[in-house]
Design a protein around this motif. Structure first.
Motif, mmCIF file in Angstrom:
data_model
loop_
_atom_site.group_PDB
_atom_site.id
_atom_site.type_symbol
_atom_site.label_atom_id
_atom_site.label_comp_id
_atom_site.label_asym_id
_atom_site.label_seq_id
_atom_site.Cartn_x
_atom_site.Cartn_y
_atom_site.Cartn_z
ATOM 1 N N UNK A 1 -10.225 -36.531 6.103
ATOM 2 C CA UNK A 1 -10.111 -35.152 6.595
ATOM 3 C C UNK A 1 -8.686 -34.676 6.384
ATOM 4 N N UNK A 2 -8.530 -33.462 5.851
ATOM 5 C CA UNK A 2 -7.193 -32.898 5.630
ATOM 6 C C UNK A 2 -7.177 -31.432 6.060
ATOM 7 N N UNK A 3 -6.020 -30.991 6.507
ATOM 8 C CA UNK A 3 -5.847 -29.647 7.050
ATOM 9 C C UNK A 3 -4.552 -29.052 6.509
ATOM 10 N N UNK A 4 -4.518 -27.725 6.367
ATOM 11 C CA UNK A 4 -3.291 -27.000 6.029
ATOM 12 C C UNK A 4 -3.253 -25.710 6.823
ATOM 13 N N UNK A 5 -2.036 -25.280 7.195
ATOM 14 C CA UNK A 5 -1.879 -24.029 7.927
ATOM 15 C C UNK A 5 -1.712 -24.239 9.413
ATOM 16 N N UNK A 6 -1.806 -23.127 10.158
ATOM 17 C CA UNK A 6 -1.640 -23.197 11.603
ATOM 18 C C UNK A 6 -2.851 -23.800 12.290
ATOM 19 N N UNK A 7 -2.655 -24.198 13.532
ATOM 20 C CA UNK A 7 -3.740 -24.837 14.277
ATOM 21 C C UNK A 7 -4.212 -24.016 15.473
ATOM 22 N N UNK A 8 -3.598 -22.861 15.718
ATOM 23 C CA UNK A 8 -4.040 -21.999 16.811
ATOM 24 C C UNK A 8 -5.131 -21.052 16.312
ATOM 25 N N UNK A 9 -6.061 -20.661 17.189
ATOM 26 C CA UNK A 9 -7.072 -19.678 16.780
ATOM 27 C C UNK A 9 -6.404 -18.415 16.237
ATOM 28 N N UNK A 10 -6.877 -17.931 15.107
ATOM 29 C CA UNK A 10 -6.290 -16.762 14.480
ATOM 30 C C UNK A 10 -5.285 -17.088 13.396
ATOM 31 N N UNK A 11 -4.769 -18.328 13.382
ATOM 32 C CA UNK A 11 -3.850 -18.741 12.327
ATOM 33 C C UNK A 11 -4.595 -18.911 11.006
ATOM 34 N N UNK A 12 -3.926 -18.596 9.925
ATOM 35 C CA UNK A 12 -4.491 -18.852 8.602
ATOM 36 C C UNK A 12 -4.557 -20.374 8.396
ATOM 37 N N UNK A 13 -5.684 -20.852 7.901
ATOM 38 C CA UNK A 13 -5.823 -22.302 7.791
ATOM 39 C C UNK A 13 -6.867 -22.687 6.749
ATOM 40 N N UNK A 14 -6.872 -23.974 6.424
ATOM 41 C CA UNK A 14 -7.776 -24.564 5.434
ATOM 42 C C UNK A 14 -8.034 -26.000 5.859
ATOM 43 N N UNK A 15 -9.231 -26.505 5.531
ATOM 44 C CA UNK A 15 -9.469 -27.945 5.677
ATOM 45 C C UNK A 15 -10.463 -28.413 4.631
ATOM 46 N N UNK A 16 -10.493 -29.700 4.432
ATOM 47 C CA UNK A 16 -11.490 -30.294 3.545
ATOM 48 C C UNK A 16 -11.898 -31.652 4.101
ATOM 49 N N UNK A 17 -13.087 -32.060 3.749
ATOM 50 C CA UNK A 17 -13.616 -33.391 4.067
ATOM 51 C C UNK A 17 -14.077 -34.009 2.751
#
Length: 329
Positions: free
Chosen positions: A262-278
């Protein structure tokens, strides 16, 4: 309907296509059947989730009965969750058009590939803005990837559907996972503070897992974290008919869940721009909510062996060219 789950899915797909053919006029059937003679033709691996016309039967001018039959075809290729998401993507797209002052009929394109009444492989695809569903059937085996669902806006702010988040669970499960990581695990999972502006595999004909970051591996997670990533994986698999979803999960378990990352990029708060992949040995999942200040979501499920039904088509066409043993019937 009797038989195994796979048999039921294939039969339901055939029945849904037959129901559609009955309510179309000859010219519409001709448009629906726009296709090469072989389902493994390279051009059939060309796809996009962006706005714009596609080959096939457009939904734009269909009457109510015809459109209901198209919705039936779409639903037949999904489990309950998948049907809700696919039809939901169309509903959210209607809302988007109203927001930009361009209301009007839905614009999606359906193509029937091959003939469901023969012993050969056949299938269909439905594509349009933020919806891409690809189905191949060979005998009683069914494949349903690549599978793309998008939502613009990701959260509807006003009107009768205010507060609706079509892909909310896909986002919330991943955020719960990443925010629950300790510092060391976060370092492995979060690969960038600035997220990519789209899914990394884009609309590539074949998904390359090598473009995805390595991320945090399943065996490095705690048991609660492992349970969260399993729930996230199931959220995507459950888009598919139940028998196929279960087959994909069973194959993953045989290969070993330690192959999940699992990988994530960007902010972690609701509303933050973000991306993840599995990533798994069998398939990959991507999600981004980066455009329009984090209110425009994309999600995709790609299978490394099953996309476009390549495994089924290869087996079928290889069998066609394999000399028969004279001693066989």
């Amino acid at each position: 309907m009797g038989g195994t789950g796979a048999e039921s899915t294939a039969a339901e797909l055939r029945a849904a296509v037959h129901a559609l053919l009955k309510v179309l006029d000859p010219e519409q059937v001709r448009e629906l059947r726009t296709a090469p003679s072989r389902l493994d033709a390279p051009e059939l691996r060309e796809w996009t989730y962006l706005p714009g016309s596609r080959p096939g039967l457009s939904t734009e001018a269909l009457d109510g009965e015809q459109r209901a039959a198209v919705d039936g075809v779409l639903a037949a290729a999904h489990g309950t969750l998948g049907a809700e998401l696919a039809l939901g993507a169309i509903e959210v797209e209607r809302h988007r058009r109203e927001l930009v002052g361009a209301p009007g009929p839905d614009r999606y394109w359906l193509r029937l590939l091959g003939d469901p009444d023969t012993d050969g492989p056949w299938g269909w695809r439905m594509n349009g803005h933020h919806l891409a569903v690809h189905v191949v059937v060979a005998g009683e085996d069914v494949r349903v990837t690549p599978h793309f669902i998008g939502a613009e806006p990701a959260r509807i702010a006003e009107g009768p559907h205010a507060g609706r988040r079509l892909l909310g669970p896909e986002e919330d499960l991943a955020r719960e996972l990443v925010t629950g990581l300790d510092r060391t695990r976060r370092t492995s999972a979060i690969f960038a503070t600035e997220p990519p502006d789209d899914i990394l595999t884009r609309d590539d004909p074949f998904a390359d897992p090598g473009v995805l970051p390595p991320g945090l591996t399943y065996d490095a997670m705690t048991t609660p974290q492992q349970q969260l990533v399993e729930r996230l994986v199931h959220r995507y698999l459950d888009r598919a008919p139940a028998a196929y979803a279960q087959a994909c999960w069973s194959e993953l378990r045989r290969r070993g869940l330690d192959g999940i990352s699992f990988a994530w990029a960007g902010g972690t708060d609701p509303g933050d721009r973000h991306y993840y992949c599995v990533r798994t040995p069998e398939f990959l999942i991507e999600y981004d909510n980066t455009q329009d200040d984090g209110n425009h979501a994309h999600s995709v499920w790609r299978h490394l062996r099953h996309d476009w039904g390549i495994d089924l088509l290869r087996a079928h066409y290889t069998d066609q060219h394999t000399p028969r043993d004279p001693g066989q019937g």
